[in-house]
Write an enzyme that holds these catalytic residues in place. Structure first.
Site, PDB file in Angstrom:
ATOM      1  N   HIS A  95       0.871  -1.185   0.000  1.00 16.19           N
ATOM      2  CA  HIS A  95       0.000   0.000   0.000  1.00 16.19           C
ATOM      3  C   HIS A  95       0.906   1.233   0.000  1.00 16.19           C
ATOM      4  O   HIS A  95       2.010   1.196   0.547  1.00 16.19           O
ATOM      5  CB  HIS A  95      -0.855  -0.038   1.275  1.00 16.19           C
ATOM      6  CG  HIS A  95      -1.928   1.003   1.351  1.00 16.19           C
ATOM      7  ND1 HIS A  95      -1.660   2.313   1.662  1.00 16.19           N
ATOM      8  CD2 HIS A  95      -3.268   0.926   1.178  1.00 16.19           C
ATOM      9  CE1 HIS A  95      -2.804   2.994   1.668  1.00 16.19           C
ATOM     10  NE2 HIS A  95      -3.795   2.175   1.380  1.00 16.19           N
ATOM     11  N   ASP A 132       3.037  -3.725   7.929  1.00 12.18           N
ATOM     12  CA  ASP A 132       1.737  -3.064   7.817  1.00 12.18           C
ATOM     13  C   ASP A 132       0.665  -4.131   8.032  1.00 12.18           C
ATOM     14  O   ASP A 132       0.449  -4.986   7.172  1.00 12.18           O
ATOM     15  CB  ASP A 132       1.626  -2.432   6.430  1.00 12.18           C
ATOM     16  CG  ASP A 132       0.228  -1.912   6.116  1.00 12.18           C
ATOM     17  OD1 ASP A 132      -0.655  -1.970   6.993  1.00 12.18           O
ATOM     18  OD2 ASP A 132       0.016  -1.457   4.968  1.00 12.18           O
ATOM     19  N   GLN A 150      -4.601  -4.753   7.084  1.00 15.77           N
ATOM     20  CA  GLN A 150      -5.589  -5.708   6.559  1.00 15.77           C
ATOM     21  C   GLN A 150      -5.503  -7.057   7.256  1.00 15.77           C
ATOM     22  O   GLN A 150      -6.256  -7.971   6.927  1.00 15.77           O
ATOM     23  CB  GLN A 150      -5.376  -5.903   5.047  1.00 15.77           C
ATOM     24  CG  GLN A 150      -5.509  -4.639   4.232  1.00 15.77           C
ATOM     25  CD  GLN A 150      -6.930  -4.115   4.176  1.00 15.77           C
ATOM     26  OE1 GLN A 150      -7.875  -4.778   4.619  1.00 15.77           O
ATOM     27  NE2 GLN A 150      -7.091  -2.916   3.657  1.00 15.77           N
ATOM     28  N   LYS A 193     -10.689  -0.188  10.524  1.00 13.50           N
ATOM     29  CA  LYS A 193     -10.895  -1.386   9.709  1.00 13.50           C
ATOM     30  C   LYS A 193     -11.326  -2.577  10.564  1.00 13.50           C
ATOM     31  O   LYS A 193     -11.666  -3.621  10.033  1.00 13.50           O
ATOM     32  CB  LYS A 193      -9.618  -1.731   8.940  1.00 13.50           C
ATOM     33  CG  LYS A 193      -9.294  -0.743   7.810  1.00 13.50           C
ATOM     34  CD  LYS A 193      -8.167  -1.258   6.960  1.00 13.50           C
ATOM     35  CE  LYS A 193      -7.430  -0.166   6.205  1.00 13.50           C
ATOM     36  NZ  LYS A 193      -8.196   0.488   5.146  1.00 13.50           N
ATOM     37  N   CYS A 216      -4.709   2.585  -3.705  1.00 16.26           N
ATOM     38  CA  CYS A 216      -3.409   3.017  -3.161  1.00 16.26           C
ATOM     39  C   CYS A 216      -2.337   1.969  -3.443  1.00 16.26           C
ATOM     40  O   CYS A 216      -1.472   1.701  -2.609  1.00 16.26           O
ATOM     41  CB  CYS A 216      -3.484   3.318  -1.666  1.00 16.26           C
ATOM     42  SG  CYS A 216      -4.580   4.673  -1.287  1.00 16.26           S
TER      43      CYS A 216
END
Lengths: 142, 415
Positions: free
Chosen positions: B130, B208, B211, B234, B373
């Site tokens: 991302h 990261d 997700q 999220k 993104c």
């Protein structure tokens, strides 16, 4: 809004059978632009006969709204005085497109007209009108 | 994290917890919200907790000696402990509240990168990253003269790990920044293996988990990484609050990123010294109510069970991949269902993703259209954009059926 309203037959027809598709050679004015948000691309080339747009063609790829609106634009401006087209309002095109547009899709519909204006103003050496300079911050013209 | 793998998730029952589903789209269509990878919907419990906090316990934190200030501080620090346990961090001093994952990753790129990178060093990201874990590293690499490179992906949408040693040959690898789960492809990356490789090179591993954290158990100690970021919005929590976990010895040696109130120990005309962890990295007024909401969101998804969420979404992904393969002209990107979470990006031949999403919207089906993104990934896939359907604990199979029916309408419209 309903799909039938947005994807009117005339929009789909222009998308599938674009008018004025191609490149004018040699061109007296040309420009290209893209919408970085969705990757829509349009390039336009113009030949002038004195002060009149003799021929105008576009190439591009992207969503149905951006490509159909540019195709309609080609039919609208061919044979008209360049000065008049350089000053043409966005409403004139949007009336022709004739569908309700959200702010995001509005940029798709105006991409072709923005590119056309950049080409004409650049050829004449005049600055873009303020309302289009604002759009140029969100769309990339070159 | 005490969850039982046998626990089954009942999405229909859970939907009742989410007020958004009580409202129709375009007047009459029930909402099929297939954009949870962009942001999840919020259960009433989270909304109520934030309202109650504002109504009964709100004040600024870490300052007031009065009762309200102490209660607000207690709630905020309680949320920090909740976030610590959620990712199994060794200490809550290593848990820093930020505004989102982007802010967390910028903190590491600036705070660690500017002091520790130099000409000839290699900063490695991935082609599926991302922009939030890509652009900061590209920028800091340029600022410091370090080389910047991206691990390529295979045609199946997995990281090509066979390329790793070729990057090490370019110079000393100092950073490996990778996503745990791809936000476009849904691919689950082998973070343990990547972190171990990074440490063999003497590099830090920055993960990261935006997700990953909403959809599967995340354990920073098992992963062996050095920094990991996730965000509240999220995982059923509010916007405006994210978390950075980092190893204490690294955080202590790092320069601060944002400067101002609360992050200082002593300020004089001549110089300023920094506060202890985690305050050193929390300048200014914190997202207080948002942190309280985040803690309740974590409670909520842990009660449902991260293992149960992961298993359920894998079923949905398998179902979606099967149904989408029935639609002529639809091409799905990314790996097989067992290698991904509930994220499915696809392309409809001859139709731009914006047109796909617009027609689906008219049927009450919300999907994302765009580059997500992930512009370098879109370039790799050879498309300007994709349509993306993403699932969560409230997604029903019949919503995937509605997606497939909607795609038939897309094909009919553009036939």
């Amino acid at each position: 809004m309903s799909t039938d309203e947005l994807y009117r037959e005339v929009i789909l027809d222009h998308y599938k059978n674009p008018r004025g598709h191609g490149v004018v050679e040699p061109a007296d004015a040309e420009a290209e632009g893209m919408n970085p948000l969705c990757g829509d691309e349009v390039s336009i080339s113009i030949s002038l006969d004195g002060e009149v747009i003799e021929d105008v063609k576009f190439r591009g790829r992207g969503c149905a709204i951006s490509q159909a609106a540019t195709s309609m634009l080609m039919e609208m401006v061919k044979g008209r005085p360049a000065q008049e087209v350089a000053e043409m309002s966005r409403e004139e095109l949007l009336d022709e497109v004739g569908i309700p547009l959200t702010p995001i899709r509005l940029k798709c519909a105006l991409l072709g007209l923005g590119v056309l204006k950049v080409a004409l103003h650049r050829a004449k050496g005049t600055p873009l009108p303020d309302e289009w300079a604002g759009l140029a911050d969100e769309l990339e013209f070159k | 994290v005490a969850v039982t793998a046998e626990k089954r998730l009942d999405a229909r029952r859970l939907r009742a917890d989410f007020p958004i589903f009580e409202h129709a789209i375009h007047g009459s269509k029930p909402l099929a919200y297939l954009d949870s990878a962009a942001s999840s919907q919020k259960p009433r419990r989270v909304l109520d907790a934030m309202t109650a906090f504002y109504e009964t316990s709100y004040a600024n934190i870490h300052r007031g000696v009065y009762d309200l200030g102490e209660r607000a501080t207690e709630a905020y620090e309680g949320a920090r402990e909740r976030a610590r346990a959620f990712v199994n961090a060794p200490s809550s001093r290593e848990v820093i509240f930020t505004h989102n994952v982007t802010a967390a990753l910028n903190l590491v790129a600036y705070g660690w990168g500017l002091d520790n990178l130099g000409p000839g060093d290699v900063v490695l990201v991935t082609e599926m990253e991302h922009h939030s874990n890509f652009v900061p590293w590209q920028y800091i690499a340029r600022r410091t003269g370090a080389n910047f490179a991206a691990i390529p992906i295979t045609d199946d949408g997995e990281l090509d790990l066979s390329s790793l040693d070729s990057f090490a040959a370019r110079g000393p690898v100092k950073v490996l920044a990778c996503t745990y789960v791809s936000n476009s492809l849904g691919t689950v990356n082998p973070v343990e293996r990547l972190a171990a490789w990074a440490h063999e090179q003497g590099a830090i591993c920055v993960v990261d988990a935006a997700q990953a954290a909403p959809h599967r158990p995340v354990d920073v100690q098992a992963l062996g990484c050095d920094f990991l970021g996730f965000t509240g919005h999220k995982l059923c929590g509010p916007t405006g609050v994210g978390v950075l976990w980092g190893r204490r010895e690294l955080l202590e040696r790092m320069s601060p990123f944002e400067l101002g109130g609360h992050m200082i120990r002593r300020v004089t005309l001549e110089r300023t010294t920094w506060n202890e962890l985690p305050a050193k990295f929390e300048a200014g007024t914190a997202p207080i109510a948002e942190a309280v909401g985040l803690a309740v969101a974590i409670d909520y998804i842990e009660e449902v069970g991260l293992d149960a969420i992961e298993a359920y979404e894998r079923e949905l992904a398998a179902y979606a991949l099967g149904r989408l393969s029935e639609v002529p002209g639809v091409r799905v990107f990314g790996p097989s269902a067992e290698r991904r979470v509930g994220i499915v990006s696809f392309d409809v031949d001859g139709v731009h993703p914006h047109d796909v999403a617009q027609i689906l919207d008219s049927e009450g089906v919300a999907v994302r259209a765009g580059h997500h993104c992930n512009q370098p990934l879109m370039t790799r896939l050879g498309v300007p954009a994709t349509s993306r359907a993403s699932f969560y604990l409230y997604t029903l199979r019949e919503e995937i059926d509605r997606l497939v029916d909607g795609l038939a309408k897309v094909r009919k419209t553009f036939a």
